[in-house]
Each structure stands twice: as C-alpha cells, then as structure tokens.
Design an enzyme around this catalytic site. Sequence first.
Site, PDB file in Angstrom:
ATOM      1  N   HIS A  34     -11.175  -7.812  -7.192  1.00 19.65           N
ATOM      2  CA  HIS A  34     -10.906  -7.251  -5.865  1.00 19.65           C
ATOM      3  C   HIS A  34     -11.759  -8.007  -4.855  1.00 19.65           C
ATOM      4  O   HIS A  34     -12.924  -8.290  -5.118  1.00 19.65           O
ATOM      5  CB  HIS A  34     -11.304  -5.771  -5.872  1.00 19.65           C
ATOM      6  CG  HIS A  34     -11.191  -5.091  -4.549  1.00 19.65           C
ATOM      7  ND1 HIS A  34     -12.274  -4.904  -3.720  1.00 19.65           N
ATOM      8  CD2 HIS A  34     -10.122  -4.574  -3.904  1.00 19.65           C
ATOM      9  CE1 HIS A  34     -11.868  -4.276  -2.619  1.00 19.65           C
ATOM     10  NE2 HIS A  34     -10.573  -4.064  -2.703  1.00 19.65           N
TER      11      HIS A  34
ATOM     12  N   GLU B 147     -11.992  -1.574  -8.497  1.00 16.44           N
ATOM     13  CA  GLU B 147     -12.798  -1.868  -7.306  1.00 16.44           C
ATOM     14  C   GLU B 147     -13.810  -0.768  -7.012  1.00 16.44           C
ATOM     15  O   GLU B 147     -14.799  -1.010  -6.342  1.00 16.44           O
ATOM     16  CB  GLU B 147     -11.897  -2.118  -6.100  1.00 16.44           C
ATOM     17  CG  GLU B 147     -11.123  -0.898  -5.653  1.00 16.44           C
ATOM     18  CD  GLU B 147     -10.146  -1.200  -4.533  1.00 16.44           C
ATOM     19  OE1 GLU B 147      -9.062  -1.725  -4.835  1.00 16.44           O
ATOM     20  OE2 GLU B 147     -10.459  -0.923  -3.373  1.00 16.44           O
TER      21      GLU B 147
ATOM     22  N   ASP C 234     -15.083  -5.731  -8.012  1.00 20.76           N
ATOM     23  CA  ASP C 234     -15.406  -6.332  -6.710  1.00 20.76           C
ATOM     24  C   ASP C 234     -16.868  -6.759  -6.790  1.00 20.76           C
ATOM     25  O   ASP C 234     -17.757  -5.922  -6.955  1.00 20.76           O
ATOM     26  CB  ASP C 234     -15.214  -5.301  -5.594  1.00 20.76           C
ATOM     27  CG  ASP C 234     -15.430  -5.917  -4.217  1.00 20.76           C
ATOM     28  OD1 ASP C 234     -16.438  -6.645  -4.043  1.00 20.76           O
ATOM     29  OD2 ASP C 234     -14.612  -5.682  -3.324  1.00 20.76           O
TER      30      ASP C 234
ATOM     31  N   GLU D 278      -1.770  -0.367  -8.994  1.00 20.11           N
ATOM     32  CA  GLU D 278      -3.232  -0.394  -8.827  1.00 20.11           C
ATOM     33  C   GLU D 278      -3.772   0.961  -8.384  1.00 20.11           C
ATOM     34  O   GLU D 278      -3.206   1.605  -7.505  1.00 20.11           O
ATOM     35  CB  GLU D 278      -3.552  -1.466  -7.781  1.00 20.11           C
ATOM     36  CG  GLU D 278      -5.018  -1.620  -7.430  1.00 20.11           C
ATOM     37  CD  GLU D 278      -5.250  -2.856  -6.553  1.00 20.11           C
ATOM     38  OE1 GLU D 278      -4.523  -3.869  -6.716  1.00 20.11           O
ATOM     39  OE2 GLU D 278      -6.132  -2.818  -5.680  1.00 20.11           O
TER      40      GLU D 278
ATOM     41  N   LYS E 129       0.850  -1.187   0.000  1.00 15.30           N
ATOM     42  CA  LYS E 129       0.000   0.000   0.000  1.00 15.30           C
ATOM     43  C   LYS E 129       0.886   1.238   0.000  1.00 15.30           C
ATOM     44  O   LYS E 129       1.811   1.336   0.826  1.00 15.30           O
ATOM     45  CB  LYS E 129      -0.866   0.018   1.267  1.00 15.30           C
ATOM     46  CG  LYS E 129      -1.935  -1.055   1.271  1.00 15.30           C
ATOM     47  CD  LYS E 129      -3.080  -0.654   0.363  1.00 15.30           C
ATOM     48  CE  LYS E 129      -4.154  -1.733   0.324  1.00 15.30           C
ATOM     49  NZ  LYS E 129      -5.270  -1.348  -0.565  1.00 15.30           N
TER      50      LYS E 129
ATOM     51  N   GLU F 276      -7.264 -12.347  -4.387  1.00 17.55           N
ATOM     52  CA  GLU F 276      -6.816 -11.344  -3.420  1.00 17.55           C
ATOM     53  C   GLU F 276      -7.223 -11.837  -2.037  1.00 17.55           C
ATOM     54  O   GLU F 276      -8.414 -12.007  -1.749  1.00 17.55           O
ATOM     55  CB  GLU F 276      -7.442  -9.980  -3.706  1.00 17.55           C
ATOM     56  CG  GLU F 276      -7.044  -8.968  -2.644  1.00 17.55           C
ATOM     57  CD  GLU F 276      -7.341  -7.520  -3.008  1.00 17.55           C
ATOM     58  OE1 GLU F 276      -8.178  -7.281  -3.900  1.00 17.55           O
ATOM     59  OE2 GLU F 276      -6.718  -6.640  -2.384  1.00 17.55           O
TER      60      GLU F 276
ATOM     61  N   ASP G 125      -0.393  -0.734  -4.659  1.00 14.20           N
ATOM     62  CA  ASP G 125      -1.751  -0.180  -4.667  1.00 14.20           C
ATOM     63  C   ASP G 125      -1.721   1.214  -4.051  1.00 14.20           C
ATOM     64  O   ASP G 125      -1.415   1.383  -2.873  1.00 14.20           O
ATOM     65  CB  ASP G 125      -2.657  -1.109  -3.840  1.00 14.20           C
ATOM     66  CG  ASP G 125      -4.119  -0.701  -3.888  1.00 14.20           C
ATOM     67  OD1 ASP G 125      -4.433   0.330  -4.513  1.00 14.20           O
ATOM     68  OD2 ASP G 125      -4.935  -1.429  -3.296  1.00 14.20           O
TER      69      ASP G 125
HETATM   70 CA    CA Z   1      -7.096  -1.908  -3.953  1.00 12.72          CA
END
Ligand code: CA
Length: 378
Positions: free
Chosen positions: A305, A256, A278, A230, A171, A330, A204
Amino acid sequence: MPTAIESVETMSLAAPLDEPFGYAQAWVEDRTALLVRITTSDGTVGWGECWGPAAGTRETVTDFLAPRLVGRDPRDVTVIYDELVHHARAAYQSVVPYPAISGVDIALWDLCGKLRDASVAELLGGRRREEVHAYATGHYFRHGLDLEDQYGAITAEAAENAAALGAVKAKIGLSLLGYGPDDDVELVRRIRDAIGPDAMLMVDANYAYDTGTARRVGRALESLDVTWFEEPVPPTDEAGYVRLRDALDLRIAGGECHTPAGFDRLLAAGGLDIAQPDLCNVGGITAGTRIGQHAATTGVPVVPHVWGTGIALATSLQYIATLPSEPWLEFDRSPNPLRTAVTQESFAPAAAGQVTIPDRPGIGITVDEPTIEQFRTD
Ligand code: CA
C-alpha cells in the site's frame, strides 16, 4: 570513526484541497504528511515518512524515539528497530506506535544507503527488477453530488486513468453518503463498463462491511473480472478475512491497517491472497522486509500500500525492487500537492504505465527543502 546520529527532527506538512473527497470511512479535507529527518555527525541526512496524522506521532518521534537514537550508528538499523519496538511496547502497554517507528526506520535505511553508497534494494540483497507497473488509486466519492452524478464523475475518472495506466482501483462503501451495498456493486459494474474488458480492475471497500455483507458484495463482484477485493471487513476481523477467502472466488487483499503481529496471524490463518503492508505505517523497511519474507513462505504475493509524498513512493519502490512475487506500484492519482512538492523526483508513470526504480544511494531521492517550507505547519 563510527558515524553517529546527531539529530532527529520532524516536519509536519499540510495542503488544503479545493474539494474534499470521500471513501468508506471519512472525508479527506486536506492532504498532510509527517516527515522525519535524521542527521549524522558527518552531515549525512536520511529521510523518512510516517503514515497518518502528525498529532501524537510527531511527539513520539521527537520526545520518545529521538533520545534513543542520538549517538547511535544508523548502520545498526535492524538492531535499533528491535530496540525501539521493545521500548515502545513496554512504555505504551503493548500498543506499539508503528507509524512513528516507520518514519525513523525509513530514515535510518536511507542513511545506511548513503553511508555505504548503495541503494536500499542493494542493501536488502539485490534488485529483481528495474521498473514496475503502476495502477491508479483514486475514484473517490464527490461531495454534494446525487448518486447518478457520483457514478458519472467516478466512471469518467476511471476511464481516464485506465487509458493512462491500464489498471485502476475502485472505491466502494457508499454508505458514507447513505447508500447501500447494491449501489456499491452498481458503481463497480459501471466502472467496468467504462474502462472496458481489458483494463485491470481492483475494488477497495476500506472495511465498509461486516462479513455477511462483504460475502454478498464479493459474490456480485465475481462476475466483473475483479483482480482483488481489498479490505472487505475491518482489520480486527481476522476470522472474517479467512471466511471470505474460503467463500469467494475472488482474491482477498489487505494489510494497510495491520501491524507486523497482525500480518503474522493473518498469513498463518490463510486470510490473505495479497498482502499490502504500508511501509510508512507497518514499521518501515525492516518490518516490511520481514512481512515480505513471511508472505513468500506462505505463497502470498506482496503489493505494498502506498499513500503519501515522494518519500513514501521512493521507499516503496526500493522494497518493490526486492520482492520475489510480481508486484505493482499503487499510484495515488487523487489530488495531493505534497506528492510532487517534497522530492525533486515525481515518480510519475511513463506512457506505458511503468515507473523506473531509482538506483541512487539510500531511497534515491532529493528532498526539495525550500518548497517544503511553504507547507509546514510546525
Ligand atoms: Ca486501500
């Protein structure tokens, strides 16, 4: 005798966290889930899950969608999906409440499978795989640590996850803590050092950047063997996706936060290398399947996602079973008591990182209702 829907209920769950964790946009203080349970006249029960906060979505399911479902045959799931989207679009001035429709659609598909004694993947046309490799989501920002200690804690977690699964997603977007994009790049560099050259590393940004900053960060990531970049920019900046994909020698992933119409535009414009719908957010299995077909015709692999309880995981696994490209699962490894509490199945990856895809009817879960009661907030 047709089987008719008798009731549509929601369950709102919450589990507090000992320590909040952060990503580019916000701190996560607790883990929540909104479940949908649809029961038919013969007592068959289907389960679904809605992404996002319960507030608003819960009322949309119970007060707006449920009256349109009672008395219907759940095996008309695709017809029902189109009708719900049509009604919602007219009622909510084009802002379709897709998370609410997602939970309903997933529960209907679960019911279809149970009523036809087939898994959802079978109903969608068959399974292309029996298992899928999981990658670890996690590596969130810690509360109250300075930058060096952030780096230390996050890289230690990444090394542990890489040892377990061989694939991790970092992240970035440390602007939440007042740091800059160069600090983000340094975090990824340290994670790459910690996990070694062989582990797969995704990055991401949770749309932390404008296009110019994302291009600068992306150029720095090109030398770190990053599998995909991402959500570099906000989901509304579809032109930014296209420009970044042209400018960078890096796969651009996202989706997502996108609606079905947003996916259609992004795929048509050439803004994605990897599509990440997602299913609990985009409109359920019906919408996910259509997006998957559009992605396949444009040559874009789908890696959904996944964020939520065992219901979200099980739904995603049925979808993954059908995808023509080589998907990954994921797997969120951050703290979430609800991930294992809702279903008897944990879907935890095996030692080699593989997760077996259930072939039981519907989405293949057994919901643990007594345990759920401990987390209910409604
Ligand atoms: Ca994400």
